[in-house]
Enzyme design. Structure first.
Site, PDB file in Angstrom:
ATOM      1  N   HIS A   5      -3.192  -5.615   2.785  1.00 22.35           N
ATOM      2  CA  HIS A   5      -2.832  -5.720   4.201  1.00 22.35           C
ATOM      3  C   HIS A   5      -3.425  -7.019   4.734  1.00 22.35           C
ATOM      4  O   HIS A   5      -3.914  -7.847   3.965  1.00 22.35           O
ATOM      5  CB  HIS A   5      -3.448  -4.559   4.995  1.00 22.35           C
ATOM      6  CG  HIS A   5      -2.962  -3.204   4.598  1.00 22.35           C
ATOM      7  ND1 HIS A   5      -1.745  -2.709   4.999  1.00 22.35           N
ATOM      8  CD2 HIS A   5      -3.528  -2.221   3.865  1.00 22.35           C
ATOM      9  CE1 HIS A   5      -1.600  -1.473   4.535  1.00 22.35           C
ATOM     10  NE2 HIS A   5      -2.663  -1.158   3.841  1.00 22.35           N
ATOM     11  N   CYS A  39       0.808  -1.218   0.000  1.00 25.01           N
ATOM     12  CA  CYS A  39       0.000   0.000   0.000  1.00 25.01           C
ATOM     13  C   CYS A  39       0.851   1.282   0.000  1.00 25.01           C
ATOM     14  O   CYS A  39       1.453   1.607  -1.015  1.00 25.01           O
ATOM     15  CB  CYS A  39      -0.966  -0.056   1.170  1.00 25.01           C
ATOM     16  SG  CYS A  39      -2.409   0.983   0.957  1.00 25.01           S
ATOM     17  N   ARG A  61     -12.453   6.310  -0.165  1.00 26.26           N
ATOM     18  CA  ARG A  61     -11.469   5.259   0.090  1.00 26.26           C
ATOM     19  C   ARG A  61     -11.971   3.923  -0.447  1.00 26.26           C
ATOM     20  O   ARG A  61     -13.180   3.667  -0.487  1.00 26.26           O
ATOM     21  CB  ARG A  61     -11.194   5.148   1.592  1.00 26.26           C
ATOM     22  CG  ARG A  61     -10.646   6.420   2.203  1.00 26.26           C
ATOM     23  CD  ARG A  61     -10.116   6.186   3.596  1.00 26.26           C
ATOM     24  NE  ARG A  61      -8.915   5.363   3.591  1.00 26.26           N
ATOM     25  CZ  ARG A  61      -7.699   5.818   3.286  1.00 26.26           C
ATOM     26  NH1 ARG A  61      -7.521   7.089   2.960  1.00 26.26           N
ATOM     27  NH2 ARG A  61      -6.661   5.016   3.310  1.00 26.26           N
TER      28      ARG A  61
HETATM   29  N1  GLN Z   1      -2.230   6.688   2.479  1.00 27.87           N
HETATM   30  C1  GLN Z   1      -2.289   5.848   1.325  1.00 27.87           C
HETATM   31  C2  GLN Z   1      -3.653   5.833   0.696  1.00 27.87           C
HETATM   32  O1  GLN Z   1      -4.620   6.128   1.358  1.00 27.87           O
HETATM   33  C3  GLN Z   1      -1.853   4.445   1.694  1.00 27.87           C
HETATM   34  C4  GLN Z   1      -2.834   3.757   2.601  1.00 27.87           C
HETATM   35  C5  GLN Z   1      -2.323   2.475   3.202  1.00 27.87           C
HETATM   36  O2  GLN Z   1      -1.126   2.234   3.269  1.00 27.87           O
HETATM   37  N2  GLN Z   1      -3.253   1.678   3.685  1.00 27.87           N
HETATM   38  O3  GLN Z   1      -3.784   5.509  -0.456  1.00 27.87           O
END
Ligand code: GLN
Length: 278
Positions: free
Chosen positions: A211, A96, A130
């Protein structure tokens, strides 16, 4: 012969969310079970390291704010060394936020441009909403050294090798010509929710949005990374078996439980759609 490997853990203070540290616990434990020493060296802001010391590296995810705190240090202090090491076959797993910073840049949803080291031919644009949820990707090329347990039901087509994980990102990552996709998304959003790509592979580096922790429930990926690292350090033709088989009953149970559950959900949704729009 006692075998030992050294792993660089990039910015563990700022880049470690959604169980990413579990990936390291998995690698260390799978090595310990095989009498291989895996030494973990944190690489924090301001650290000066020699990248030729490392066999493996792990770069976890982080919030935009965490990435902003380390991006400059990563580019200026580690950028050249890490890029050279990746070209030279360093084995790396980046999740990520870490994945994004190996690319050309991450433009956050507030308009901040975080430059990456550009060793992966990807760039990332933050979106307003998101992309969150459990995800399954089908690997384009199953990992050669790994033996996957047979799929437990008709919900999972035989012969397909999967990765299962959890994603939560605003960034949409687009691939250039110099990376190959790790797999295609069966369920979830993947790298950008548009083209079905899930993760990228370049030399011995794998980046993706999964993740979870990822490695505890994907033991084939964990062993693939360890095999590559051992081959790089000790040579591909070493007389020893590179990795002794482990009893992965629980790991595969965790893997297939999630894959099966998510694939059934996809099939159910498809059935509902077909009933309402025959
Ligand atoms: N901050 C980054 C995004 O929102 C990575 C997020 C993450 O590592 N889960 O895309």
């Amino acid at each position: 012969m006692t075998r030992s490997l050294t792993l660089a853990h990039l910015y563990p203070d700022h880049m470690n969310i959604y169980g990413d540290r579990g990936n390291l616990i998995t690698l260390v434990q799978r090595c310990r079970w095989r009498n291989i020493t895996l030494r973990v060296q944190p690489v924090t802001v301001g650290a000066s390291v020699d990248w030729s010391d490392f066999d493996l590296a792990f770069f976890g995810g982080g919030q935009d704010s965490g990435q902003a705190l380390i991006a400059d240090d990563f580019l200026r202090r580690q950028g050249e060394g890490v890029a050279r090491a990746i070209e030279d076959g360093l084995v790396m797993l980046a999740i990520c936020g870490g994945y994004q910073l190996l690319g050309h840049y991450f433009l956050t949803h507030t308009g901040e441009r975080l430059p990456g080291v550009g060793v992966l031919d990807i760039h990332t644009i933050g979106g307003k909403n998101r992309l969150i949820g459990n995800t399954v990707l089908a690997l384009h090329t199953p990992f050669p050294a790994a033996t996957a347990a047979p799929s437990p039901s008709s919900a999972c087509p035989a012969g397909t090798s999967y990765l299962v994980g959890f994603e939560n990102h605003s960034g949409r990552t687009y691939h250039g010509a110099r990376v190959a996709a790790l797999g295609h998304i069966i369920t979830g959003y993947g790298d950008n929710r548009e083209d079905g790509k899930g993760g990228a592979v370049y030399r011995n580096t794998i980046g993706c949005y999964l993740h979870g922790s990822l490695l505890p429930k994907n033991p084939h990926l964990a062993d693939h990374l360890l095999t590559l690292a051992l081959q790089r350090r000790y040579g591909p033709s070493t007389a020893l078996p590179l990795l002794e088989a482990l009893d992965d009953t629980l790991e595969w149970q965790a893997h297939w439980t999630m894959v099966e559950r998510l694939l059934k959900r996809v099939a159910k949704k498809r059935g509902e759609r077909e009933r309402t729009h025959p």
